[in-house]
Scaffold this active site. Structure first.
Site, mmCIF file in Angstrom:
data_model
loop_
_atom_site.group_PDB
_atom_site.id
_atom_site.type_symbol
_atom_site.label_atom_id
_atom_site.label_comp_id
_atom_site.label_asym_id
_atom_site.label_seq_id
_atom_site.Cartn_x
_atom_site.Cartn_y
_atom_site.Cartn_z
ATOM 1 N N LYS A 22 10.832 11.598 -5.202
ATOM 2 C CA LYS A 22 11.164 10.191 -5.095
ATOM 3 C C LYS A 22 10.450 9.721 -6.391
ATOM 4 C CE LYS A 22 8.845 6.633 -2.881
ATOM 5 N NZ LYS A 22 8.412 5.612 -3.589
ATOM 6 N N ASN A 23 9.093 9.845 -6.775
ATOM 7 C CA ASN A 23 8.345 9.308 -7.575
ATOM 8 C C ASN A 23 8.572 9.884 -9.093
ATOM 9 O OD1 ASN A 23 7.524 7.565 -5.921
ATOM 10 N ND2 ASN A 23 5.697 8.184 -5.693
ATOM 11 N N ARG A 94 9.609 -2.322 -6.021
ATOM 12 C CA ARG A 94 8.847 -2.466 -7.097
ATOM 13 C C ARG A 94 9.045 -1.813 -8.611
ATOM 14 N NH1 ARG A 94 4.661 -1.089 -9.795
ATOM 15 N NH2 ARG A 94 2.789 -2.789 -10.387
ATOM 16 N N CYS A 118 6.504 -2.578 -1.635
ATOM 17 C CA CYS A 118 5.566 -2.265 -0.551
ATOM 18 C C CYS A 118 4.547 -3.415 -0.094
ATOM 19 C CB CYS A 118 4.794 -1.130 -0.396
ATOM 20 S SG CYS A 118 5.758 0.372 -1.010
ATOM 21 N N ARG A 123 -0.343 -5.564 -6.308
ATOM 22 C CA ARG A 123 0.520 -4.628 -7.156
ATOM 23 C C ARG A 123 1.124 -5.394 -8.388
ATOM 24 N NH1 ARG A 123 4.168 -0.848 -3.931
ATOM 25 N NH2 ARG A 123 3.616 0.552 -5.688
ATOM 26 N N ASP A 309 -1.074 8.071 -1.502
ATOM 27 C CA ASP A 309 0.379 8.198 -0.537
ATOM 28 C C ASP A 309 0.083 9.087 0.381
ATOM 29 O OD1 ASP A 309 2.474 7.842 -3.413
ATOM 30 O OD2 ASP A 309 1.256 6.481 -2.360
ATOM 31 N N ARG A 402 13.188 4.930 2.657
ATOM 32 C CA ARG A 402 12.861 4.584 1.035
ATOM 33 C C ARG A 402 12.405 5.910 0.534
ATOM 34 N NH1 ARG A 402 9.704 -0.505 -0.730
ATOM 35 N NH2 ARG A 402 10.105 0.613 -2.470
HETATM 36 C C1 EPZ Z 1 3.085 4.746 -8.239
HETATM 37 O O1 EPZ Z 1 3.278 3.248 -7.924
HETATM 38 C C2 EPZ Z 1 3.860 5.369 -7.127
HETATM 39 N N1 EPZ Z 1 5.244 4.660 -7.165
HETATM 40 C C3 EPZ Z 1 3.363 4.932 -5.720
HETATM 41 O O2 EPZ Z 1 3.917 5.560 -4.648
HETATM 42 C C4 EPZ Z 1 1.838 5.486 -5.846
HETATM 43 O O3 EPZ Z 1 1.052 4.755 -4.430
HETATM 44 C C5 EPZ Z 1 1.058 4.751 -6.940
HETATM 45 O O4 EPZ Z 1 1.819 5.142 -7.933
HETATM 46 C C6 EPZ Z 1 -0.470 5.413 -7.157
HETATM 47 O O5 EPZ Z 1 -0.314 6.799 -7.148
HETATM 48 C C7 EPZ Z 1 6.345 5.439 -8.010
HETATM 49 O O6 EPZ Z 1 5.603 6.259 -8.369
HETATM 50 C C8 EPZ Z 1 7.534 4.675 -7.921
HETATM 51 P P1 EPZ Z 1 -0.098 2.080 -10.130
HETATM 52 P P2 EPZ Z 1 2.670 2.318 -9.063
HETATM 53 O O7 EPZ Z 1 0.556 1.360 -11.164
HETATM 54 O O8 EPZ Z 1 3.137 2.757 -10.510
HETATM 55 C C9 EPZ Z 1 -2.898 -1.649 -9.871
HETATM 56 C C10 EPZ Z 1 5.088 5.513 -2.516
HETATM 57 O O9 EPZ Z 1 4.660 5.548 -1.476
HETATM 58 N N2 EPZ Z 1 -2.056 -2.054 -11.097
HETATM 59 O O10 EPZ Z 1 -0.919 3.473 -10.426
HETATM 60 O O11 EPZ Z 1 2.942 1.059 -8.622
HETATM 61 C C11 EPZ Z 1 -2.104 -1.891 -8.509
HETATM 62 O O12 EPZ Z 1 -2.002 -3.103 -8.080
HETATM 63 C C12 EPZ Z 1 4.518 4.579 -3.677
HETATM 64 O O13 EPZ Z 1 5.846 6.495 -3.141
HETATM 65 C C13 EPZ Z 1 -2.305 -3.262 -11.880
HETATM 66 O O14 EPZ Z 1 -3.344 -4.015 -11.288
HETATM 67 O O15 EPZ Z 1 0.957 2.391 -8.999
HETATM 68 C C14 EPZ Z 1 -2.531 -0.598 -7.744
HETATM 69 O O16 EPZ Z 1 -3.752 -1.191 -7.012
HETATM 70 C C15 EPZ Z 1 3.709 3.573 -2.928
HETATM 71 N N3 EPZ Z 1 -1.825 -3.971 -12.847
HETATM 72 C C16 EPZ Z 1 -3.146 0.398 -8.779
HETATM 73 O O17 EPZ Z 1 -3.171 -0.317 -10.003
HETATM 74 C C17 EPZ Z 1 -0.850 -2.990 -13.356
HETATM 75 O O18 EPZ Z 1 -0.070 -3.524 -14.326
HETATM 76 C C18 EPZ Z 1 -2.331 1.538 -8.733
HETATM 77 O O19 EPZ Z 1 -1.073 1.263 -9.264
HETATM 78 C C19 EPZ Z 1 -0.369 -1.957 -12.778
HETATM 79 C C20 EPZ Z 1 -1.238 -1.441 -11.391
#
Ligand code: EPZ
Length: 422
Positions: A22-23, A94, A118, A123, A309, A402
């Site tokens: 998915k990701n 998102r 989610c 986020r 995850d 999802r």
């Molecule tokens: C990706 O989300 C994945 N989703 C998530 O999987 C996964 O949990 C996450 O990466 C971490 O590995 C997809 O790939 C579609 P991040 P993403 O940006 O990109 C903060 C699932 O269950 N942050 O690495 O949204 C954020 O709040 C999903 O399959 C900022 O502060 O994750 C979080 O605390 C859930 N500012 C942390 O960084 C930003 O601009 C990690 O977020 C971006 C992120």
């Protein structure tokens, strides 16, 4: 409202195959906006996030069709009908924010509302927007609406330092940099396998990218015009979920089409608990779990650390391990919501901020629980139910759709007593 009714106690036997990730597919679908040519994506999982991303692409003016052969999705965005990402669909998912980078390259502007998704923390998208601004874009935010424009008509390459290795920000900036003038370097990027797979896809469109998996990713701006065919990598989180299902229920299961290299930290932890994991051929793992498992501690980290995850699924197994497990969630602020439901099943869990202390009990008791978290929390309740005494009724189970293709059917195929009522 959909629900799953699970009669606990059946050990799992048999074999299953893992779907495309998915990701990996979500950023690749967004990247198809960069070129007006046809893109064929193989091994697409049959999950609702893919359908939502397909709807958004259609609303942007793209053509999206799903062929049943080899789970193929064909996407072609010959021209853009709008630069606005639909607000309702944005709220549902998102990761629709990943379309902004490609829209800035293709049409020079993008509009969106603050993303939903989610329930695991705020986020925000500040790192995405800061990266675009550094590349010469202008970001205007008014009452939850974000409008991004490129005054010079084309983004310019830049050295971008991510304060946190955000997966989405790395992907979005990488896609934007493909169409920028000059060189972009992303320092402290995410190193997830899905970043590598997006880069592979972009290279097939003609992009010049190096350094994925290292501390600096370098992208040379180029005109992308080719189309391509691409086969997705396996979903490491789906694979990990089924491995922990065997840990929760006991039994012996063969898992095909899995990539162990993508799960090293996770597999080490699960082995420490006492689950036997053997490589049984190319891309095949044999999972055996019998008797009570040992409690171990887990700290979630960006890749290659233990994946966030698979944190709730680990908690489900830790509930009945022998001893006390300390779980530290360093990636998201609020990813212990499922603990309340585990407690209703008799689990002994204390949570304090980003730390959860799980004192293993002999067995959980079936009862009615609600999957009102993200998709991983929902799947974790199903795992806990597989090993619980008696019947568990998991209400509001839709979030699993999802990210998991036919979870109930797959578990039934392995001998679990699971019925889904839609
Ligand atoms: C990706 O989300 C994945 N989703 C998530 O999987 C996964 O949990 C996450 O990466 C971490 O590995 C997809 O790939 C579609 P991040 P993403 O940006 O990109 C903060 C699932 O269950 N942050 O690495 O949204 C954020 O709040 C999903 O399959 C900022 O502060 O994750 C979080 O605390 C859930 N500012 C942390 O960084 C930003 O601009 C990690 O977020 C971006 C992120």
């Amino acid at each position: 409202m959909s629900r799953m009714v699970i009669e606990g106690g059946n050990p799992l036997q048999g074999e299953i195959s893992i779907n495309g990730a998915k990701n990996a597919i979500l950023p690749i679908m967004a990247a198809s906006v960069l070129t007006g040519s046809e893109c064929h994506i193989y091994r697409s999982p049959d999950i609702s996030d893919v359908r939502v991303m397909g709807k958004i692409l259609q609303q942007l003016g793209g053509r999206v069709c799903q062929a049943s052969d080899e789970n193929r999705i064909t996407i072609q965005v010959e021209s853009l009908a709008t630069d606005r990402i639909d607000a309702d669909l944005m709220r549902q998912m998102r990761s629709s924010v990943l379309l902004t980078g490609p829209l800035l390259v293709r049409g020079g502007s993008a509009q969106m509302t603050y993303p939903g998704g989610c329930a695991i923390g705020p986020r925000p998208v500040d790192m995405h927007l800061a990266g675009f601004e550094q590349m010469g874009a202008r970001v205007d935010e008014q009452g939850g609406n974000i409008r991004i424009t490129v005054p010079d008509g084309r983004l310019r390459g830049s050295d971008i330092h991510l304060e946190y290795p955000s997966v989405g920000a790395t992907e979005n900036i990488m896609m934007a940099a493909c169409g920028a003038r000059g060189t972009t370097r992303i320092y402290n990027p995410a190193r997830e396998p899905e970043i590598d797979s997006l880069a592979d896809f972009l290279r097939k469109l003609g992009a010049n990218i190096s350094g994925t998996g290292s501390s600096v990713i370098t992208i040379e701006g180029a005109k992308l015009q080719g189309g391509t065919c691409y086969e997705l990598i396996p979903d490491r989180i789906e694979a990990g979920t089924y491995i922990l299902a065997v840990a929760a229920a006991g039994g012996q299961v063969r898992i095909n089409q899995v990539c162990p290299e993508h799960l090293q930290a996770f597999l080490a932890k699960v082995r420490q608990m006492g689950v036997r994991i053997n490589q049984a051929g190319e891309g095949v793992l044999e999972i055996t779990s019998e008797g009570r498992l040992r409690a171990v501690d887990v700290l979630t980290l960006p890749y290659p650390g233990y994946p966030t995850d698979l944190q709730n699924q680990f908690m489900a197994v830790a509930c009945t391990a022998c001893g006390t497990s300390v779980i530290t969630e360093t990636v998201f602020e609020n990813r212990f919501k499922v603990a309340d439901e585990f407690r209703r099943m008799g689990a002994r869990i204390r949570t304090e901020g980003r730390i959860a202390v799980v004192k293993g009990v002999k067995r959980l008791r079936g009862t009615t629980v609600r999957a009102n978290q993200d998709l991983r929390g929902a799947a974790s309740l199903v795992l806990a139910a597989l090993g619980a005494e008696g019947q568990t009724n998991v209400q509001d189970i839709e979030p699993v759709d999802r990210g998991y293709t036919n979870l109930a059917g797959q578990l039934r195929k392995l001998g679990a007593d699971v019925v889904r009522y839609d």
